[in-house]
Motif scaffolding. Structure first.
Motif, PDB file in Angstrom:
ATOM      1  N   ALA A 207       0.834  -1.201   0.000  1.00 53.88           N
ATOM      2  CA  ALA A 207       0.000   0.000   0.000  1.00 53.88           C
ATOM      3  C   ALA A 207       0.870   1.254   0.000  1.00 53.88           C
ATOM      4  CB  ALA A 207      -0.935  -0.012   1.201  1.00 53.88           C
ATOM      5  N   ALA A 208       1.945   1.229   0.789  1.00 57.00           N
ATOM      6  CA  ALA A 208       2.848   2.383   0.840  1.00 57.00           C
ATOM      7  C   ALA A 208       3.506   2.623  -0.510  1.00 57.00           C
ATOM      8  CB  ALA A 208       3.906   2.170   1.921  1.00 57.00           C
ATOM      9  N   ARG A 209       3.991   1.568  -1.143  1.00 56.47           N
ATOM     10  CA  ARG A 209       4.662   1.735  -2.431  1.00 56.47           C
ATOM     11  C   ARG A 209       3.688   2.169  -3.516  1.00 56.47           C
ATOM     12  NH1 ARG A 209       8.985   3.494  -2.577  1.00 56.47           N
ATOM     13  NH2 ARG A 209       9.678   2.488  -4.509  1.00 56.47           N
ATOM     14  N   ALA A 210       2.431   1.722  -3.433  1.00 53.39           N
ATOM     15  CA  ALA A 210       1.425   2.135  -4.412  1.00 53.39           C
ATOM     16  C   ALA A 210       1.179   3.640  -4.350  1.00 53.39           C
ATOM     17  CB  ALA A 210       0.122   1.376  -4.180  1.00 53.39           C
ATOM     18  N   LYS A 211       1.417   4.223  -3.173  1.00 56.45           N
ATOM     19  CA  LYS A 211       1.254   5.671  -2.993  1.00 56.45           C
ATOM     20  C   LYS A 211       2.573   6.422  -3.195  1.00 56.45           C
ATOM     21  CE  LYS A 211      -0.683   5.086   1.086  1.00 56.45           C
ATOM     22  NZ  LYS A 211      -1.355   5.359   2.395  1.00 56.45           N
ATOM     23  N   GLY A 212       3.625   5.699  -3.600  1.00 59.38           N
ATOM     24  CA  GLY A 212       4.913   6.332  -3.828  1.00 59.38           C
ATOM     25  C   GLY A 212       5.682   6.652  -2.560  1.00 59.38           C
ATOM     26  N   GLU A 213       5.307   6.022  -1.450  1.00 57.80           N
ATOM     27  CA  GLU A 213       5.951   6.304  -0.175  1.00 57.80           C
ATOM     28  C   GLU A 213       7.170   5.407   0.037  1.00 57.80           C
ATOM     29  OE1 GLU A 213       1.751   7.490   2.104  1.00 57.80           O
ATOM     30  OE2 GLU A 213       2.862   5.662   2.684  1.00 57.80           O
ATOM     31  N   PHE A 214       8.128   5.900   0.808  1.00 55.92           N
ATOM     32  CA  PHE A 214       9.261   5.085   1.214  1.00 55.92           C
ATOM     33  C   PHE A 214       8.794   4.027   2.218  1.00 55.92           C
ATOM     34  CE2 PHE A 214      12.063   9.164   0.942  1.00 55.92           C
ATOM     35  CZ  PHE A 214      11.996   9.135  -0.445  1.00 55.92           C
ATOM     36  N   THR A 215       9.443   2.864   2.217  1.00 57.04           N
ATOM     37  CA  THR A 215       9.174   1.861   3.254  1.00 57.04           C
ATOM     38  C   THR A 215      10.187   1.942   4.387  1.00 57.04           C
ATOM     39  OG1 THR A 215      10.528   0.150   2.194  1.00 57.04           O
ATOM     40  CG2 THR A 215       8.207   0.306   1.518  1.00 57.04           C
ATOM     41  N   ILE A 216      11.119   2.869   4.268  1.00 59.50           N
ATOM     42  CA  ILE A 216      12.180   3.046   5.243  1.00 59.50           C
ATOM     43  C   ILE A 216      11.959   4.360   5.977  1.00 59.50           C
ATOM     44  CG2 ILE A 216      14.688   3.146   5.572  1.00 59.50           C
ATOM     45  CD1 ILE A 216      13.541   0.502   4.358  1.00 59.50           C
ATOM     46  N   PRO A 217      12.045   4.415   7.314  1.00 61.69           N
ATOM     47  CA  PRO A 217      12.529   3.350   8.185  1.00 61.69           C
ATOM     48  C   PRO A 217      11.467   2.287   8.467  1.00 61.69           C
ATOM     49  CG  PRO A 217      11.910   5.229   9.509  1.00 61.69           C
ATOM     50  CD  PRO A 217      11.767   5.649   8.084  1.00 61.69           C
ATOM     51  N   SER A 218      11.963   1.090   8.721  1.00 55.27           N
ATOM     52  CA  SER A 218      11.131   0.022   9.250  1.00 55.27           C
ATOM     53  C   SER A 218      11.225   0.066  10.769  1.00 55.27           C
ATOM     54  CB  SER A 218      11.618  -1.321   8.712  1.00 55.27           C
ATOM     55  OG  SER A 218      10.844  -2.385   9.189  1.00 55.27           O
ATOM     56  N   LEU A 219      10.394  -0.726  11.411  1.00 55.26           N
ATOM     57  CA  LEU A 219      10.460  -0.861  12.867  1.00 55.26           C
ATOM     58  C   LEU A 219      11.032  -2.233  13.221  1.00 55.26           C
ATOM     59  CD1 LEU A 219       7.175   0.649  14.368  1.00 55.26           C
ATOM     60  CD2 LEU A 219       9.519   1.468  14.690  1.00 55.26           C
ATOM     61  N   LEU A 220      11.972  -2.246  14.145  1.00 55.21           N
ATOM     62  CA  LEU A 220      12.641  -3.503  14.469  1.00 55.21           C
ATOM     63  C   LEU A 220      11.665  -4.527  15.033  1.00 55.21           C
ATOM     64  CD1 LEU A 220      15.303  -4.994  14.427  1.00 55.21           C
ATOM     65  CD2 LEU A 220      15.783  -4.077  16.707  1.00 55.21           C
ATOM     66  N   GLY A 221      10.667  -4.086  15.791  1.00 58.78           N
ATOM     67  CA  GLY A 221       9.686  -5.031  16.307  1.00 58.78           C
ATOM     68  C   GLY A 221       8.969  -5.784  15.196  1.00 58.78           C
TER      69      GLY A 221
END
Length: 262
Positions: A207-221
Motif C-alpha cells: 500500500a505504501a509503495r502504491a502511494k509512492g511512499e518510502f518503506t524506510i525506516p522500518s520498525l525492528l519489532g
C-alpha cells in the motif's frame, strides 16, 4: 514525548540516490552538527542539506561499497566535512578521518552512537545506533524483510551480526540503505507463507509503495516478527530450510542461498 525532548531530538531525513539507494541526514539541533550516512552521490546530499539550511559536518560510512562511499571525496572537498567509518575496514573508506569501532562508538554533536561490528555483507561492516533516538543505521546488513548478500563473510558471521541488531528494542527505527522491501517481501512470503504478521506487513508495504511512499525506516519489532533472516531460529523456518539438529547459522545460510536464487 515531552516538548523539551522533542526540541532536542535528532532530526532525520530520508532522501533517494541512484536507482534504489537511500541517504540519511542526521541533524543534531543543539550544536548544528549534520551527518549524512552512506552518501552514494554528492549532489543529492548537498541538495537535501540546502533545502533545510543545514551545513554538512560529517559523513558516517557503514562499509566500503561504491554505492555507500561514492560521494565521500566530493562532499569533503566541497564542505570540509569529517569522514567517519569502520576501523575494521579503514583502508577501503575514501577520505577516512576518524576510524570507529565497538569500543569507541561515534559522536555527532551532543549525541553518541553505539557502533556494532556486523560483518557478513563485507568483512568490515558496522552499524550505528543512537539509543536515545531509537535510530539504527545498518547499511546493507539488515534490510526491511531482508539482509545483505554474503559477499565477504560467512553465514555464521552474518547470523551473529543479525543477533546483535535483533537484541535492540522493538521501537528501534531501522534505516537501511536500499528500497528492496517489496522484493524482499515476495521471498519472505514464499519462505514463511503461514506467518500472519508477515502477511499484514506485506499488505502495508504494498500500500505504501502504491502511494509512492518510502518503506524506510522500518520498525525492528516488525522485523523480528516478519523478517526471515532475523528468524532463522524459528521452528517454521527451521522446518522449511533446516532439519533436525541443524545450526541456526546454517539455516540462515540456507535462507540466504534460497533468496539468491529467488
Amino acid at each position: 514525548m515531552s516538548a523539551q525532548k522533542s526540541e532536542k531530538a535528532l532530526e532525520i531525513v530520508v532522501f533517494p540516490m541512484l536507482s534504489d539507494n537511500y541517504g540519511f541526514l542526521i541533524h543534531e539541533p543543539l550544536t548544528g552538527a549534520t551527518a549524512v550516512v552512506d552518501p552514494a552521490e554528492a549532489a543529492p546530499t548537498l541538495a537535501a542539506c540546502d533545502a533545510r539550511g543545514w551545513r554538512l559536518t560529517h559523513i558516517f560510512n557503514t562499509h566500503h561499497h561504491g554505492d555507500h562511499v561514492g560521494g565521500n571525496l566530493d562532499l569533503k572537498a566541497k564542505t570540509g566535512c569529517t569522514i567517519v567509518g569502520p576501523a575494521y575496514d579503514r583502508d577501503r573508506i575514501p577520505g577516512l578521518d576518524i576510524a570507529v569501532d565497538e569500543a569507541s562508538g561515534a559522536d555527532l554533536g551532543n549525541r553518541h552512537a553505539k557502533v556494532f561490528f556486523v560483518p557478513g555483507h563485507t568483512r568490515g561492516h558496522i552499524a550505528y545506533w543512537f539509543a536515545e533516538d531509537a535510530a539504527l543505521f545498518c547499511g546493507d546488513t539488515l534490510f526491511a524483510l531482508g539482509c545483505g548478500r554474503l559477499f565477504e563473510g560467512t553465514p555464521a558471521q552474518m547470523w551473529q551480526s543479525l543477533l546483535k541488531l535483533r537484541a535492540l528494542p522493538d521501537e528501534t527505527r531501522v534505516y537501511c540503505a536500499h528500497e528492496y522491501t517489496q522484493s524482499n517481501a515476495r521471498f519472505a512470503l514464499a519462505a514463511e507463507p503461514e506467518n500472519v504478521a508477515l502477511q499484514q506487513e506485506v499488505a502495508r508495504v504494498n500500500a505504501a509503495r502504491a502511494k509512492g511512499e518510502f518503506t524506510i525506516p522500518s520498525l525492528l519489532g516488525r522485523e523480528k516478527a516478519c523478517n526471515p533472516f532475523l528468524r532463522a531460529d524459528a521452528p517454521s523456518l527451521q522446518a522449511h530450510f533446516g532439519g533436525a539438529g541443524m545450526k541456526d547459522a546454517d539455516v540462515l545460510g540456507a535462507i540466504r542461498a534460497a533468496k539468491d536464487r529467488f
